[in-house]
Every structure is written in C-alpha cells, then in structure tokens.
Write an enzyme that holds these catalytic residues in place. Structure first.
Site, PDB file in Angstrom:
ATOM      1  N   LYS A   1       0.887  -1.168   0.000  1.00 42.09           N
ATOM      2  CA  LYS A   1       0.000   0.000   0.000  1.00 42.09           C
ATOM      3  C   LYS A   1       0.927   1.220   0.000  1.00 42.09           C
ATOM      4  CE  LYS A   1      -3.980   0.228   2.196  1.00 42.09           C
ATOM      5  NZ  LYS A   1      -5.012   0.210   1.155  1.00 42.09           N
TER       6      LYS A   1
HETATM    7  N1  PMP Z   1      -7.454  -3.457  -3.123  1.00 47.34           N
HETATM    8  C1  PMP Z   1      -6.985  -2.214  -2.945  1.00 47.34           C
HETATM    9  C2  PMP Z   1      -6.329  -1.521  -4.083  1.00 47.34           C
HETATM   10  C3  PMP Z   1      -7.123  -1.568  -1.694  1.00 47.34           C
HETATM   11  O1  PMP Z   1      -6.672  -0.336  -1.512  1.00 47.34           O
HETATM   12  C4  PMP Z   1      -7.802  -2.253  -0.656  1.00 47.34           C
HETATM   13  C5  PMP Z   1      -8.008  -1.554   0.672  1.00 47.34           C
HETATM   14  N2  PMP Z   1      -6.936  -1.749   1.544  1.00 47.34           N
HETATM   15  C6  PMP Z   1      -8.249  -3.544  -0.886  1.00 47.34           C
HETATM   16  C7  PMP Z   1      -8.069  -4.126  -2.129  1.00 47.34           C
HETATM   17  C8  PMP Z   1      -8.916  -4.346   0.209  1.00 47.34           C
HETATM   18  O2  PMP Z   1      -7.958  -4.691   1.197  1.00 47.34           O
HETATM   19  P1  PMP Z   1      -8.357  -4.885   2.721  1.00 47.34           P
HETATM   20  O3  PMP Z   1      -9.458  -5.868   2.745  1.00 47.34           O
HETATM   21  O4  PMP Z   1      -7.118  -5.401   3.370  1.00 47.34           O
HETATM   22  O5  PMP Z   1      -8.760  -3.564   3.224  1.00 47.34           O
END
Ligand code: PMP
Length: 307
Positions: free
Chosen positions: A159
């Site tokens: 991220k």
């Molecule tokens: N894909 C992207 C590009 C994201 O930014 C997120 C949010 N974090 C997710 C998927 C979902 O991830 P998570 O379930 O860990 O929040």
C-alpha cells in the site's frame, strides 16, 4: 465523520492540529509513503475491538520492505500504538490509518540508504465507504479506462501512497460518469480489483475472486474466503474476463473501508436480478457478526479489544 483530536506521531500522542509537516517532505513530491486502513468495531458484548490488527501491522511492514525503507519501530510498538490512539480519542467505532513516509531529507529521487521516516497513526469515524444506499441496493461499477499496470511497474502487494494516484483518478472518472466505483483490468485484460476493494463473482454456486497477481492481498478478501469455505462454498482464485463477470449471478466488492458491498450494475448491464443476491446479502450479515464478536470461532483470533 469526526477526525481524531489526537494522533500518534513518531512515538508521541499529540493533538492533531499541532502536527506541522515540512514542504520539503520527500513523500509530498514523490509519493514515497506507505499506509494501512484498519477498522474498529463496537462489540456486541460492549466496548470496541480492532479487526485483524496483527495482519494489518504485518502488511504495513511488508509495504515498507517493498518500497525499501525501514520503519523505526517494532511490530509490537505499532500494534500497541494503534490501540492506544483509539482509546485516547475515545472512539468505540472508527477507522485507523497508520502512515509512514520519507520526510524532509533527500531532495531528489534518490532516497539513499536510510532515509528519515515519519510515522503517524490517524483515526477518524468513517461510515459506509460506498454509502448506505450502495450497500442496501448494490453499487454501480464502470470498467476503468485506466488499468492495473504490469506487476513490475506498480507493485500491488504494497500500500504505497504514490501508487494510489491511479486509484484516485480512476475513481474520479467513474464518479463523474455517475458510477459508485471503478473496476481495474490487469495488463492482459482480465479483471483485477476496484480502486480500494477486491472483487468477487458467483455463478451457479461457484464463487471466484481474482488471484493475487495484480491485486492487493486484501485482509477482508482472505477473511471472507475462509468464512465462505467454512460455510461450504467453493471459492476459486482464478482470473476471469469482463463478459464472464457481466453474466455472473452475483458480484460483490470487499475491503476494510467498503466491507461487503453488493454490485447491482456494471457498465450499464444489470448483474443477476439487479439487486443484492443471496450470497452477498448473507455475507454482509455474517461479516457484521464476525467483526462485532458475534461469531466465536473467529472472534478468538481476529479481534483485539480496546481496553
Ligand atoms: N485493493 C486495494 C487496491 C485496496 O486499496 C484495498 C483496501 N486496503 C483492498 C483491495 C482491500 O484490502 P483490505 O481488505 O485489506 O482492506
């Protein structure tokens, strides 16, 4: 949607208003930051608890490894700091945003060996990311004109703040066209994910989600795969195409912010019956039970109480 009065900033809890950031902050110029998004839920038996904090802290450190800088704190310190800052702000239900970035130091693109890092943990109260209406009736999606680039260009397991510019402009485009959210394709034209959500489809009882090649390893994705399999569903991590998606019985998005969001329409075609289907509707309820400590088998490992 209150913003937290207090923020954890480089080891101290201070008033958010007191934080000053240099205009020379490297991350401001080049997007050299990493972040997490975590939710805290009010529990059925009282108090609040953080959902899957350990996994979010781990992913934060993985993001740092991918970008190539070192976070000057341990997993345990950041884990405790997340709990402390929620408690300090007296939020029972909120969103936690750990953020680490290269601060005032290197001037050009070269970040050097040990660039100076600021670490912040912000908290705020956040309702349903894609709106109550979107969750109740299902959201409308548009395949984006932007794509998830080659895996060696954008590294989707991290991220990384700069990488999210593509998400921001894709979402802007989709919103301007009247849709709730954009869907990214991968470089070969298969479905990838939303701008901040993973993607699932169901057809004739078989549930598919896109494999991890070109998407973030979502913690909600992993949680619901486990839950769906425990419920006896077959879940495949397999690539699929736009036409396959359009002919699905059900489509839904998931993520920490978006939780479980059913999809009613994609590219002006209604999905299934054009309303949340039975799998997504049950999952929505089950997910709320899991995150609020109503499902004991998961509650044991996945919830950290704010005490
Ligand atoms: N894909 C992207 C590009 C994201 O930014 C997120 C949010 N974090 C997710 C998927 C979902 O991830 P998570 O379930 O860990 O929040």
């Amino acid at each position: 949607m209150a913003k937290g009065k207090y923020t954890w900033f480089n080891g101290d809890v201070i008033e958010t208003d007191q934080i000053r950031i240099s205009p020379y902050t490297h991350a401001l110029h080049y997007g050299t930051g990493i972040f997490e998004g975590i939710r805290v839920y009010k529990q059925h038996n009282g108090g609040g608890a953080v959902f899957r904090l350990k996994e979010h802290v781990e992913r934060f450190f993985h993001s740092a490894k991918i970008i190539g800088f070192t976070i000057p704190y341990s997993h345990e310190q950041l884990f405790e700091a997340c709990v402390d800052i929620v408690r300090k702000n007296k939020f029972e239900e909120c969103y936690i945003r750990p953020l680490a970035y290269i601060t005032d130091g290197p001037l050009g693109l070269s970040m050097g060996e040990n660039p100076p890092i600021d670490v912040l943990i912000l908290v705020w109260e956040w309702g349903r990311y894609l709106g109550d209406d979107g969750v109740n009736k299902g959201v409308r999606l548009k395949t984006s004109s932007y794509i998830r680039p080659h895996v060696n260009s954008v590294m989707t397991k991290g991220k990384i703040t700069g990488q999210y510019v593509t998400s921001v402009i894709a979402k802007y485009e989709a919103n301007k066209l009247g849709f709730h959210e954009a869907l990214f394709l991968d470089p070969e034209g298969f479905l990838a994910e939303g701008t901040g959500e993973n993607l699932f489809m169901a057809k004739k009882g078989v549930i598919k989600t896109t494999p991890l090649t070109s998407v973030l390893e979502g913690i909600t994705r992993e949680s619901i795969i486990e839950h769906l399999r425990q419920q006896g569903h077959s879940v495949l991590e397999q690539r699929f195409t736009r036409d396959e998606l359009l002919c699905a019985d059900e489509v839904f998005l998931c993520g920490t912010a978006a939780e479980i969001t059913p999809v009613r329409e994609i590219d002006f075609r209604s999905i299934g019956e054009g309303k949340p289907g039975p799998i997504a509707s049950k999952l929505l309820k089950d997910y709320q039970a899991i995150v609020r400590g109503d499902t004991p088998s998961y509650g044991k490992n996945w919830l950290t109480p704010i005490k």
